[in-house]
Design a protein around this motif. Structure first.
Motif, PDB file in Angstrom:
ATOM      1  N   TYR A 206      56.604  36.380-137.946  1.00  0.00           N
ATOM      2  CA  TYR A 206      55.682  36.760-136.883  1.00  0.00           C
ATOM      3  C   TYR A 206      55.866  35.850-135.674  1.00  0.00           C
ATOM      4  N   VAL A 208      54.723  34.028-132.623  1.00  0.00           N
ATOM      5  CA  VAL A 208      53.441  33.499-132.162  1.00  0.00           C
ATOM      6  C   VAL A 208      53.554  33.012-130.721  1.00  0.00           C
ATOM      7  N   VAL A 225      51.343  31.478-140.587  1.00  0.00           N
ATOM      8  CA  VAL A 225      50.449  32.040-139.572  1.00  0.00           C
ATOM      9  C   VAL A 225      48.997  31.904-140.012  1.00  0.00           C
ATOM     10  N   VAL A 234      49.857  36.638-132.499  1.00  0.00           N
ATOM     11  CA  VAL A 234      51.129  37.284-132.857  1.00  0.00           C
ATOM     12  C   VAL A 234      51.435  38.384-131.846  1.00  0.00           C
TER      13      VAL A 234
END
Length: 288
Positions: A206, A208, A225, A234
């Motif tokens: 993901y 960020v 995360v 995200v």
């Protein structure tokens, strides 16, 4: 006597030489045929693997990029990623008979398939990660990943509450279907739906946006995360899939390792495999 000698047949030695030559020729033709057959089978399976990857990555891109869609007016919908441990999706009534989340949906099962690392669809075997997103259904966008339709009375503009208009989509890999299969579980359906056979493992990272500048500072797995409480930051998702041939291709088992994003997967069998990746940009959650 002269005519008798002219009509004489092959000697034993000549016959044996002819047989040996014939056997060599037949063996050569057979070897070429078997090699061509194996090569054709391998090319056919590779072509199917490429098609499998195309279908899988297109489905992931199409539905995951809906994350955070809150109509053109950008309603304050809150969380758009649905991580493991998140609140169970509500069954908010629309008109007494319909609800945004399917009335028969087992929400406990759905919640267990939320975004996470090392998901075990059967409770035992890890088949990769799971990912889950949500968005608001309106007249322009009202189907889940299995083409389940959100009733008109549940869409934004007619629904009595925002909870009634949410659509949830989860993706994961399941091996209990005979072949490893990419599955989707949409909130308008009562069970998971197969997308395509041959996807053996799936991994997600993901992207960020740590400083709210619209750019990815780092890619993290679901565990990281969650630890950083960064799901609301995200803005993109890297998806990596390990695709396996549907039939054994190699003449003997071979030990190989495959790097799928942040994990290495070891295999030792006769199946052919390839890794495919894509980056999915969550355009709905990036400020204009």
């Amino acid at each position: 006597m002269k005519d008798s000698k002219k009509q004489r047949g092959l000697s034993l030695i000549e016959l044996m030489i002819a047989m040996v030559v014939s056997l060599v020729l037949v063996a050569g033709v057979g070897t070429v045929y078997m090699s061509s057959k194996r090569n054709y089978h391998a090319r056919d399976q590779l072509s199917l693997m490429d098609e499998t990857a195309r279908i899988a990555l297109n489905a992931l891109t199409k539905h995951l990029e809906h994350a955070g869609y809150a109509t053109p007016t950008k309603l304050p919908m809150g969380e758009y990623m649905y991580p493991l441990g998140g609140a169970t999706p509500p069954k908010a009534a629309c008109d007494g008979t319909n609800s945004g989340v399917h009335p028969s949906l087992n929400l406990t099962t759905f919640a267990a398939r939320a975004a996470q690392d090392n998901y075990k669809p059967d409770g035992v075997t890890v088949t990769g990660d799971a990912v889950s997103v949500r968005f608001l259904g309106d007249p322009a966008l009202f189907t889940d990943c299995a083409n389940g339709v959100l009733p008109e009375n549940c869409r934004v503009g007619k629904a009595p509450s925002m909870e009634a208009a949410f659509i949830y989509n989860t993706f994961f890999v399941n091996e209990s279907t005979g072949h490893p299969t990419l599955m989707c579980f949409g909130s308008r359906n009562t069970s998971a739906t197969p997308i395509v056979n041959g996807v053996e493992n799936i991994q997600f990272l993901y992207g960020v946006d740590a400083n709210a500048d619209g750019n990815v500072e780092q890619y993290l797995n679901a565990t990281a995360v969650s630890a950083a409480s960064a799901w609301q930051r995200v803005i993109s998702i890297k998806a990596g899939i390990l695709v396996r041939s549907l039939e054994p291709v190699l003449p003997v088992a071979e030990a190989k390792s495959y790097d799928v994003l942040d994990v290495t997967l070891d295999r030792n069998d006769r199946f052919q495999r390839s890794v495919y990746t894509t980056v999915i940009h969550l355009r709905n959650v990036v400020e204009d």
